[in-house]
Write a protein that holds these residues in place. Structure first.
Motif, PDB file in Angstrom:
ATOM      1  N   SER A   2       2.975  -5.240   8.079  1.00  0.00           N
ATOM      2  CA  SER A   2       1.746  -5.689   8.742  1.00  0.00           C
ATOM      3  C   SER A   2       0.762  -4.535   8.914  1.00  0.00           C
ATOM      4  N   LEU A   3       1.269  -3.370   9.271  1.00  0.00           N
ATOM      5  CA  LEU A   3       0.407  -2.196   9.384  1.00  0.00           C
ATOM      6  C   LEU A   3      -0.156  -1.799   8.022  1.00  0.00           C
ATOM      7  N   SER A   4       0.668  -1.856   6.992  1.00  0.00           N
ATOM      8  CA  SER A   4       0.199  -1.532   5.640  1.00  0.00           C
ATOM      9  C   SER A   4      -0.886  -2.504   5.195  1.00  0.00           C
ATOM     10  N   GLU A   5      -0.687  -3.772   5.513  1.00  0.00           N
ATOM     11  CA  GLU A   5      -1.664  -4.794   5.133  1.00  0.00           C
ATOM     12  C   GLU A   5      -2.976  -4.614   5.906  1.00  0.00           C
ATOM     13  N   SER A   6      -2.882  -4.260   7.173  1.00  0.00           N
ATOM     14  CA  SER A   6      -4.071  -4.016   7.973  1.00  0.00           C
ATOM     15  C   SER A   6      -4.861  -2.839   7.401  1.00  0.00           C
ATOM     16  N   MET A   7      -4.168  -1.760   7.023  1.00  0.00           N
ATOM     17  CA  MET A   7      -4.854  -0.587   6.471  1.00  0.00           C
ATOM     18  C   MET A   7      -5.359  -0.837   5.057  1.00  0.00           C
ATOM     19  N   ARG A   8      -4.830  -1.849   4.368  1.00  0.00           N
ATOM     20  CA  ARG A   8      -5.406  -2.237   3.077  1.00  0.00           C
ATOM     21  C   ARG A   8      -6.833  -2.725   3.272  1.00  0.00           C
ATOM     22  N   LEU A   9      -7.039  -3.579   4.263  1.00  0.00           N
ATOM     23  CA  LEU A   9      -8.354  -4.150   4.526  1.00  0.00           C
ATOM     24  C   LEU A   9      -9.270  -3.194   5.291  1.00  0.00           C
ATOM     25  N   TYR A  10      -8.682  -2.401   6.184  1.00  0.00           N
ATOM     26  CA  TYR A  10      -9.461  -1.467   6.992  1.00  0.00           C
ATOM     27  C   TYR A  10      -8.797  -0.090   6.976  1.00  0.00           C
TER      28      TYR A  10
END
Length: 512
Positions: free
Chosen positions: A362-370
């Motif tokens: 989830s953290l990796s996915e969040s940093m993908r977008l932001y």
């Protein structure tokens, strides 16, 4: 030489008036100087002398989003922006180009003189603002210190103390009083206290109930913000003129940087004095380790520690801010994270949060977008050709674009806009862990959020452990509910790192 200096000074004074004139008389200018035909409708128009000044000026407050749109609409995910006075900047979101820049041709693509100039007052010759032997030496020293078990244990202790003694009580009080918090400010304070303790062994105590204005923190925030604004100037001569005259934002920057560096140098002197008195330091902070290992040059140690404060404070808090926002919009994701948290012991420790695979995704996915650092640039020290065929002339700035790469349909598919931690996961195929998730990372050239190649972030794993510890500690007890005005959403802005314009208002609710 004197004539050249006088000419440069004169140009620095005349250029602002010239640009102001063409803004006011745009129609006359464009009639006299027709633009070069753009390659496609989305390519900004370019004119003699001023390049794509009009487009740059119009998008000055959303340059990251604008350049992202240009990159993702390019057939090769690369485009050339022509800035005033003949300066060219190549932007790319092509993974092959990124690998070429950050790894296979690393010696050619160095920290740009443009970036070093803009950040030099704050960062000096610290590890994030230098090249060559100086960078190699600092990298070797920092790599050795980051890999010591004693430092890792110290980081764990600092984060747990700040979480349990400060962050959780403030959230509990906000939940009880039903008050609205600026969660961006809270997380920045949390990260600042953490990184100062880890870097200096100093506690600024910014995250206490009164939320005081700490002078060092204020100076650091101002210095970072004004330094980053230099990148938005149409030409460096504009801010250099202001610095020469010592007025406006450049005067504020000088005062802020003096405050940061004087305070940091004072701490360096104290550490050296303690070392002379005790012959061996008991603290495990980075400054103590550098000083005790024989690195006694005050300017060198100050530069490197300020760089680590910048990295540890802004990137971690930026990642968490956008993570909490995205999770609040996706209750199914929050449910999976909670399930994972409750599977652990009542008070998870660092060794246990390592196994929080869904939270990691989830953290990796969040940093993908932001991504905390949405764009990063290098400069070619020799002529070169990128894998997609783009010619790079010596001295040209080349910017790779993590923000655009995270939003690229070519890389992530037509569902790139969806917040889906599952894109980072697959099921284990062995019986003893049936039904359990397995994290599957992307290569760092497709996902350069932590840079890649020789300059890859030394603190990546430590940052993930800290963030997962915060997520576990907060979500175990509380719901974080955004409290924007009806119909409004956060506005993305970027200085050196990403932020929410005006803060992140939230209500804290106790879980039943």
């Amino acid at each position: 030489m004197l004539d050249l200096e006088l000419s440069t000074t004169l140009l620095s004074f005349l250029l602002p008036f010239f640009l102001l004139f063409i803004i006011k008389r745009r129609s006359i200018f464009t009639t006299l100087f027709p633009s070069k035909s753009p390659e496609n409708a989305k390519t900004p128009k370019s004119y003699p002398i001023i390049g794509s000044f009009f487009s740059i000026y119009e998008n000055r407050n959303r340059s990251v989003q604008w350049t992202s749109e240009l990159v993702t609409n390019s057939p090769t995910s690369t485009f050339v922006l022509r800035r005033p006075l003949g300066r060219r900047v190549i932007y790319t979101a092509n993974p092959s180009n990124v690998q070429h820049i950050l790894k296979s041709h690393f010696p050619i693509y160095q920290k740009s003189s443009f970036s070093r100039m803009n950040l030099g007052d704050l960062l000096g010759d610290g590890i994030f603002n230098t090249n060559g032997d100086s960078w190699k030496f600092q990298r070797q020293v920092a790599s050795h210190e980051f890999n010591t078990r004693s430092l890792r244990k110290f980081v764990e202790h600092v984060v747990d103390t700040e979480l349990n003694d400060r962050l959780i009580p403030i959230l509990a009080a906000a939940a009880a009083d039903k008050t609205v918090l600026d969660f961006q400010d809270i997380l920045q304070r949390f990260a600042f206290d953490n990184v100062c303790a880890i870097a200096f062994g100093y506690d600024p105590a910014s995250l206490v109930p009164s939320l005081p204005q700490v002078k060092f923190m204020k100076c650091f925030e101002d210095a970072v913000q004004i330094s980053s604004q230099r990148f938005q100037y149409v030409h460096p001569l504009l801010w250099k003129a202001k610095r020469f005259l010592n007025f406006g934002s450049e005067k504020d920057l000088r005062i802020a940087v003096e405050g940061v560096r004087e305070f940091a140098k004072g701490l360096v002197k104290e550490k050296k004095q303690l070392l002379n008195e005790k012959s061996e330091l008991e603290s495990f902070d980075l400054l103590s380790r550098f000083v005790s290992s024989g690195h006694n040059d005050e300017t060198f140690v100050t530069d490197i520690v300020i760089s680590f404060i910048l990295a540890g404070r802004d990137t971690t808090s930026a990642a968490l801010i956008w993570f909490f926002w995205l999770v609040s919009k996706n209750p199914n994701v929050e449910g999976e994270i909670l399930r994972e948290i409750y599977e652990k012991s009542e008070s998870p420790i660092f060794e246990e949060v390592k196994d929080m695979v869904y939270t990691h995704a989830s953290l990796s996915e969040s940093m993908r977008l932001y991504p905390p650092v949405p764009v990063d640039g290098k400069q070619a020290v020799a002529d070169n050709v990128l894998p997609d065929g783009t010619f790079v002339e010596k001295g040209t700035a080349v910017v790779y674009h993590p923000y655009a790469m995270g939003r690229s349909e070519k890389i992530w598919g037509n569902d790139w806009a969806d917040f889906k931690p599952e894109r980072w996961l697959e099921r284990h195929d062995v019986p003893e862990v049936e039904g359990k998730w397995k994290f599957v990372g992307r290569d760092p050239y497709t996902y350069p959020v932590f840079q890649a190649g020789p300059r890859i972030c030394l603190g990546k794993e430590m940052a993930f452990l800290q963030m997962k510890r915060v997520v576990a500690g907060v979500f175990r007890r509380f719901r974080v509910v955004p409290a924007f005005e009806e119909g409004k959403e956060p506005v993305f802005v970027s200085f050196l790192t990403t932020k929410m314009e005006g803060g992140f208002p939230v209500r804290i609710e106790e879980r039943t």
